[in-house]
Design a protein around this motif. Structure first.
Motif, PDB file in Angstrom:
ATOM      1  N   THR A  72       1.196  -1.013  -0.015  1.00  0.00           N
ATOM      2  CA  THR A  72      -0.140  -0.188   0.077  1.00  0.00           C
ATOM      3  C   THR A  72       0.749   1.306   0.280  1.00  0.00           C
ATOM      4  O   THR A  72       1.796   1.693   0.082  1.00  0.00           O
ATOM      5  CB  THR A  72      -1.004  -0.003   1.094  1.00  0.00           C
ATOM      6  OG1 THR A  72      -1.782   0.807   1.359  1.00  0.00           O
ATOM      7  CG2 THR A  72       0.129   0.543   2.854  1.00  0.00           C
ATOM      8  N   THR A  73       0.040   2.749  -0.108  1.00  0.00           N
ATOM      9  CA  THR A  73       0.945   3.469   0.080  1.00  0.00           C
ATOM     10  C   THR A  73       0.602   4.444   1.559  1.00  0.00           C
ATOM     11  O   THR A  73      -0.179   4.343   1.284  1.00  0.00           O
ATOM     12  CB  THR A  73       0.908   4.194  -1.464  1.00  0.00           C
ATOM     13  OG1 THR A  73       1.074   4.124  -1.928  1.00  0.00           O
ATOM     14  CG2 THR A  73       1.636   5.641  -1.062  1.00  0.00           C
ATOM     15  N   ARG A  74       1.721   5.196   2.226  1.00  0.00           N
ATOM     16  CA  ARG A  74       0.998   5.456   3.345  1.00  0.00           C
ATOM     17  C   ARG A  74       2.007   7.142   3.138  1.00  0.00           C
ATOM     18  O   ARG A  74       2.943   7.782   2.227  1.00  0.00           O
ATOM     19  CB  ARG A  74       2.461   4.956   4.521  1.00  0.00           C
ATOM     20  CG  ARG A  74       1.015   3.974   4.851  1.00  0.00           C
ATOM     21  CD  ARG A  74       2.277   3.499   6.080  1.00  0.00           C
ATOM     22  NE  ARG A  74       1.130   2.776   7.236  1.00  0.00           N
ATOM     23  CZ  ARG A  74       1.830   2.001   8.015  1.00  0.00           C
ATOM     24  NH1 ARG A  74       3.040   2.551   9.222  1.00  0.00           N
ATOM     25  NH2 ARG A  74       0.708   1.286   9.308  1.00  0.00           N
ATOM     26  N   ARG A 129      11.243   8.760   6.902  1.00  0.00           N
ATOM     27  CA  ARG A 129       9.602   8.460   7.289  1.00  0.00           C
ATOM     28  C   ARG A 129       9.919   8.649   8.485  1.00  0.00           C
ATOM     29  O   ARG A 129       9.837   7.787   9.154  1.00  0.00           O
ATOM     30  CB  ARG A 129       9.564   6.879   6.561  1.00  0.00           C
ATOM     31  CG  ARG A 129       9.871   6.326   4.925  1.00  0.00           C
ATOM     32  CD  ARG A 129       9.293   4.627   4.989  1.00  0.00           C
ATOM     33  NE  ARG A 129       9.692   4.692   3.982  1.00  0.00           N
ATOM     34  CZ  ARG A 129      10.223   3.466   3.158  1.00  0.00           C
ATOM     35  NH1 ARG A 129       9.621   2.363   3.484  1.00  0.00           N
ATOM     36  NH2 ARG A 129      10.474   3.359   1.539  1.00  0.00           N
ATOM     37  N   GLU A 131       5.662   9.155  10.455  1.00  0.00           N
ATOM     38  CA  GLU A 131       4.438   9.483  11.093  1.00  0.00           C
ATOM     39  C   GLU A 131       3.876  10.697  11.039  1.00  0.00           C
ATOM     40  O   GLU A 131       4.064  10.869  11.258  1.00  0.00           O
ATOM     41  CB  GLU A 131       3.573   7.688  11.857  1.00  0.00           C
ATOM     42  CG  GLU A 131       4.645   6.121  11.176  1.00  0.00           C
ATOM     43  CD  GLU A 131       3.741   5.738   9.378  1.00  0.00           C
ATOM     44  OE1 GLU A 131       2.582   6.428   9.062  1.00  0.00           O
ATOM     45  OE2 GLU A 131       4.678   4.598   9.647  1.00  0.00           O
ATOM     46  N   GLU A 152       4.894  10.669   0.034  1.00  0.00           N
ATOM     47  CA  GLU A 152       4.489   9.787   0.562  1.00  0.00           C
ATOM     48  C   GLU A 152       5.331   8.531   0.461  1.00  0.00           C
ATOM     49  O   GLU A 152       7.000   8.460  -0.475  1.00  0.00           O
ATOM     50  CB  GLU A 152       3.073   9.340  -0.625  1.00  0.00           C
ATOM     51  CG  GLU A 152       1.970   9.941  -0.820  1.00  0.00           C
ATOM     52  CD  GLU A 152       1.235   9.988  -1.406  1.00  0.00           C
ATOM     53  OE1 GLU A 152       1.574   9.579  -2.724  1.00  0.00           O
ATOM     54  OE2 GLU A 152       0.073  10.063  -1.271  1.00  0.00           O
ATOM     55  N   TRP A 153       5.485   7.087   0.528  1.00  0.00           N
ATOM     56  CA  TRP A 153       6.027   5.920   0.655  1.00  0.00           C
ATOM     57  C   TRP A 153       5.255   4.555   0.370  1.00  0.00           C
ATOM     58  O   TRP A 153       4.292   4.625   0.885  1.00  0.00           O
ATOM     59  CB  TRP A 153       7.816   6.032   1.878  1.00  0.00           C
ATOM     60  CG  TRP A 153       6.852   5.675   3.404  1.00  0.00           C
ATOM     61  CD1 TRP A 153       6.651   4.352   3.386  1.00  0.00           C
ATOM     62  CD2 TRP A 153       6.266   6.528   3.994  1.00  0.00           C
ATOM     63  NE1 TRP A 153       6.327   4.781   5.175  1.00  0.00           N
ATOM     64  CE2 TRP A 153       5.770   5.766   5.314  1.00  0.00           C
ATOM     65  CE3 TRP A 153       6.607   8.002   4.687  1.00  0.00           C
ATOM     66  CZ2 TRP A 153       5.412   6.636   6.482  1.00  0.00           C
ATOM     67  CZ3 TRP A 153       6.430   8.654   5.247  1.00  0.00           C
ATOM     68  CH2 TRP A 153       5.492   8.143   6.211  1.00  0.00           C
ATOM     69  N   ARG A 154       5.625   3.479  -0.316  1.00  0.00           N
ATOM     70  CA  ARG A 154       5.262   2.635  -0.513  1.00  0.00           C
ATOM     71  C   ARG A 154       5.799   1.880   1.153  1.00  0.00           C
ATOM     72  O   ARG A 154       6.798   1.808   1.510  1.00  0.00           O
ATOM     73  CB  ARG A 154       6.029   1.273  -1.318  1.00  0.00           C
ATOM     74  CG  ARG A 154       4.919   0.579  -2.021  1.00  0.00           C
ATOM     75  CD  ARG A 154       4.360   0.621  -2.751  1.00  0.00           C
ATOM     76  NE  ARG A 154       3.399  -0.424  -3.169  1.00  0.00           N
ATOM     77  CZ  ARG A 154       1.969  -0.349  -3.711  1.00  0.00           C
ATOM     78  NH1 ARG A 154       1.392   0.840  -3.516  1.00  0.00           N
ATOM     79  NH2 ARG A 154       2.030  -1.542  -4.638  1.00  0.00           N
ATOM     80  N   TYR A 155       4.508   0.366   1.643  1.00  0.00           N
ATOM     81  CA  TYR A 155       4.898  -0.200   2.872  1.00  0.00           C
ATOM     82  C   TYR A 155       4.001  -1.312   2.731  1.00  0.00           C
ATOM     83  O   TYR A 155       3.070  -1.285   2.083  1.00  0.00           O
ATOM     84  CB  TYR A 155       3.559   0.814   3.425  1.00  0.00           C
ATOM     85  CG  TYR A 155       3.763  -0.158   5.276  1.00  0.00           C
ATOM     86  CD1 TYR A 155       4.765   0.090   6.235  1.00  0.00           C
ATOM     87  CD2 TYR A 155       2.616  -0.264   5.469  1.00  0.00           C
ATOM     88  CE1 TYR A 155       5.070  -0.813   7.091  1.00  0.00           C
ATOM     89  CE2 TYR A 155       2.681  -1.401   6.946  1.00  0.00           C
ATOM     90  CZ  TYR A 155       3.619  -0.898   7.565  1.00  0.00           C
ATOM     91  OH  TYR A 155       3.843  -1.651   8.879  1.00  0.00           O
ATOM     92  N   TYR A 156       4.798  -2.370   2.999  1.00  0.00           N
ATOM     93  CA  TYR A 156       4.097  -3.479   3.035  1.00  0.00           C
ATOM     94  C   TYR A 156       3.745  -4.413   4.630  1.00  0.00           C
ATOM     95  O   TYR A 156       4.629  -4.416   5.547  1.00  0.00           O
ATOM     96  CB  TYR A 156       5.225  -4.309   2.108  1.00  0.00           C
ATOM     97  CG  TYR A 156       5.766  -3.759   0.886  1.00  0.00           C
ATOM     98  CD1 TYR A 156       5.990  -3.935  -0.059  1.00  0.00           C
ATOM     99  CD2 TYR A 156       6.788  -2.596   1.391  1.00  0.00           C
ATOM    100  CE1 TYR A 156       5.420  -3.964  -0.983  1.00  0.00           C
ATOM    101  CE2 TYR A 156       7.322  -2.191   0.152  1.00  0.00           C
ATOM    102  CZ  TYR A 156       6.833  -2.993  -1.296  1.00  0.00           C
ATOM    103  OH  TYR A 156       6.869  -2.350  -2.427  1.00  0.00           O
ATOM    104  N   PRO A 157       2.449  -3.880   4.797  1.00  0.00           N
ATOM    105  CA  PRO A 157       1.948  -4.736   6.011  1.00  0.00           C
ATOM    106  C   PRO A 157       2.756  -5.838   6.858  1.00  0.00           C
ATOM    107  O   PRO A 157       2.422  -5.839   8.119  1.00  0.00           O
ATOM    108  CB  PRO A 157       0.631  -4.480   5.619  1.00  0.00           C
ATOM    109  CG  PRO A 157       0.062  -3.490   4.526  1.00  0.00           C
ATOM    110  CD  PRO A 157       1.307  -3.663   3.950  1.00  0.00           C
ATOM    111  N   ASN A 277       9.903  -3.362   3.709  1.00  0.00           N
ATOM    112  CA  ASN A 277      10.174  -2.234   4.094  1.00  0.00           C
ATOM    113  C   ASN A 277      11.655  -1.655   5.019  1.00  0.00           C
ATOM    114  O   ASN A 277      11.710  -0.540   4.310  1.00  0.00           O
ATOM    115  CB  ASN A 277       9.120  -1.951   5.420  1.00  0.00           C
ATOM    116  CG  ASN A 277       7.910  -2.001   5.514  1.00  0.00           C
ATOM    117  OD1 ASN A 277       7.361  -1.751   4.193  1.00  0.00           O
ATOM    118  ND2 ASN A 277       6.791  -3.286   5.541  1.00  0.00           N
TER     119      ASN A 277
END
Length: 565
Positions: A72-74, A129, A131, A152-157, A277
């Protein structure tokens, strides 16, 4: 004297009159004759444009009837330094450290001072990054040369989950951000969408003003993608791989679980893996997916392919017999069974039960070299599977082009030729699904774009080899009778010598492999496992057999498969 003064006044008056007339003419030319031109020029000087970035698409996996987000994108902030505005590095670092300590963040002092010394550098990232809720607790506005910038950055939950399938979004060798490895790379164009543009009137400071004419072309957001991966099945496979690595400390290990009827990849995992991540700190070698990008001599799991080809060609049956002397000599080379022992008169079922190299050679000889090569090409070992993952390589069966007897003998039991695990999975699926070569794929809904399945074996040959491999599990695997109660399971192990790198011959290392499917005659899944250079274990039946049987039992329960026995 007076005449001289009057003469000068006349000259000045004439000059002023001429200037005035010229000015009027010029103004008339600008305001009337060339009015459109100068209006356009003025507008162009005020018009500004900016690119509008699309939001990158989400990536999901199945979780029963729902889905789980795996990429997702955060939105948040980055902390940066403008060294031009830092006058006292010691004081600035102290004030910044106090703010960071509030939110349990830290910047290395030596690194900060190195950045502060770049006196002409307006922008250096300190923390990439942060939050939103963390940034809200920080107050850096009054610290000279320190600032927060939204990003924004790509995030892998799920972190390392299916990392070889997903890949990551990050900086490439060209310094640009893009999908790197996995589906992030393969489907980069679809995920990234298309940039938009905004043109309009801007102030002298570059701020867009909501007045006058403007052009707005909105960005096209990136496509969301759902993988064929099933969360629970992937978790099962990853736990199995972790257990193999913990017990046997191999050089590498991996596995695939596929629906052999459709080609859907239900799970895919390799070790070592990585956390997308934190890819910057990972070993770059761990990014490559060995199940797609590396070729191996897989050994005795090729014997069912050889036998299936012979069954299809009508040159053997399960009851066909030959005399096993424990070894055979071909082209001056000696090929022995794994234990060097002779079995005497035995049949083809016995060849699979006891994994006899001499028996595989016998079967290959009954097929004949021309047909043997034709069947291995039908299995697809000389072509890519076209799985939708990057960096797929193709198998190497070029030894068969020499037409030497020894090369065909070795190939009959999976030595001397090398294939990717995904190529083998595709071929093995044809044993399980009635003889069809399917296209492995990782994206849900891709079926309509795939090549239609091609029948490469008869349904009868597929059924017979499935029955023979079921007998292997029932009577031979780990002493027999180890399969799940009330279910038929077809399977075969493989233990292969690993070729020397850069030299002829084989090393003292071994590769273990295992494949199987269940239920045998209407399979819900096919499992492939391999591990290279496991320590303290001799045969694949012991290194991978327990993992295969545990996975099989768990999957039969997960899919609520009714018993077939």
């Amino acid at each position: 004297m007076m005449k001289s003064i009057r003469g000068r006044l006349v000259i000045v008056t004439v000059a002023l009159t001429i200037f005035a007339v010229a000015l009027v003419v010029k103004l008339f030319f600008i305001q009337v004759i060339s009015a459109d031109y100068y209006q356009s020029l003025a507008e162009r000087q005020q018009v500004a444009s900016q690119e509008l970035s699309p939001r990158r698409g989400e990536v999901y996996v199945h979780d029963g009837d729902s889905t789980i987000t795996v990429a997702t994108t955060r939105s948040g902030w980055l902390l940066y330094a403008d060294a031009r505005k830092i006058e006292d590095a010691e004081e600035t670092y102290g004030r910044l450290s106090m703010e960071l300590n509030k939110v349990l963040l830290h910047i290395d002092k030596e690194r900060f001072f190195a950045i502060a010394q770049k006196r002409d550098d307006p922008f250096e990232i300190l923390i990439p990054r942060i939050e939103d809720d963390v940034a809200a607790e920080m107050d850096v506005k009054e610290i000279p040369g320190i600032g927060l910038l939204s990003r924004e950055w790509r995030y892998y939950p799920l972190g390392e989950f299916a990392s070889h399938v997903i890949g990551f979004f990050g900086f490439g060798s060209d310094g640009k951000e893009a999908g790197q490895y996995g589906i992030e790379r393969f489907y980069d164009n679809e995920l990234q969408g298309k940039r938009g543009i905004q043109e309009g009137i801007a102030s002298s400071g570059g701020t867009f003003l909501n007045i006058g004419k403007s052009i707005f072309l909105p960005p096209r957001e990136g496509d969301d993608i759902t993988l064929t991966i099933e969360y629970e099945v992937q978790q099962m496979l990853e736990r199995a791989m972790d257990d193999v690595v913990q017990k046997f400390s191999p050089e590498t290990a991996g596995g695939v679980i596929i629906d052999p009827k459709t080609g859907k990849i239900l799970a895919m995992a390799a070790r070592s893996n990585f956390n997308p991540n934190a890819y910057a700190g990972a070993d770059i070698a761990s990014f490559l997916n060995p199940l797609v990008s590396s070729i191996y001599e897989l050994g005795s799991i090729f014997k069912p392919l050889t036998v299936a080809a012979a069954l299809d060609a009508g040159v053997v049956t399960p009851e066909t017999e030959y005399v096993d002397y424990g070894f055979i000599e071909i082209d001056g080379a000696k090929i022995s069974n794994y234990d060097g022992k002779a079995r005497g008169r035995t049949n083809i079922q016995g060849v699979l039960n006891e994994s006899l190299n001499t028996g595989a050679v016998f079967v290959g000889q009954q097929i004949g070299k021309e047909k043997f090569l034709d069947y291995f090409e039908r299995y697809g070992f000389d072509t890519k599977t076209d799985i939708d993952l990057p960096f797929e390589t193709v198998g190497d069966i070029s030894n068969l082009e020499t037409n030497r007897d020894i090369e065909y003998a070795a190939a009959s039991f999976g030595q001397g030729i090398a294939v990717t695990p995904i190529e083998f999975v595709r071929a093995a699926s044809a044993l399980a699904n009635g003889g069809y070569l399917v296209t492995p794929h990782i994206i849900e809904g891709a079926e309509e774009d795939l090549r239609p399945p091609k029948q490469i074996l008869s349904a009868e040959a597929s059924h017979t080899i499935s029955r023979m491999l079921t007998t292997v599990v029932d009577k031979a695997l780990l002493g027999g009778g180890q399969g799940p109660e009330h279910y038929s399971v077809a399977a075969k192990t493989g233990t292969a010598q690993v070729a020397n790198i850069g030299a002829r011959g084989y090393s003292g290392r071994f590769l273990h492999s295992f494949f199987g499917y269940a239920p045998s005659f209407d399979p819900e899944f096919l499992i492939f496992l391999f591990t290279q250079d496991p320590k303290g274990v001799q045969y694949a039946s012991h290194s991978l057999g327990p993992a295969f049987l545990d996975l099989t039992s768990s999957l039969l329960y997960y899919y609520e498969v009714p018993p077939d026995r």
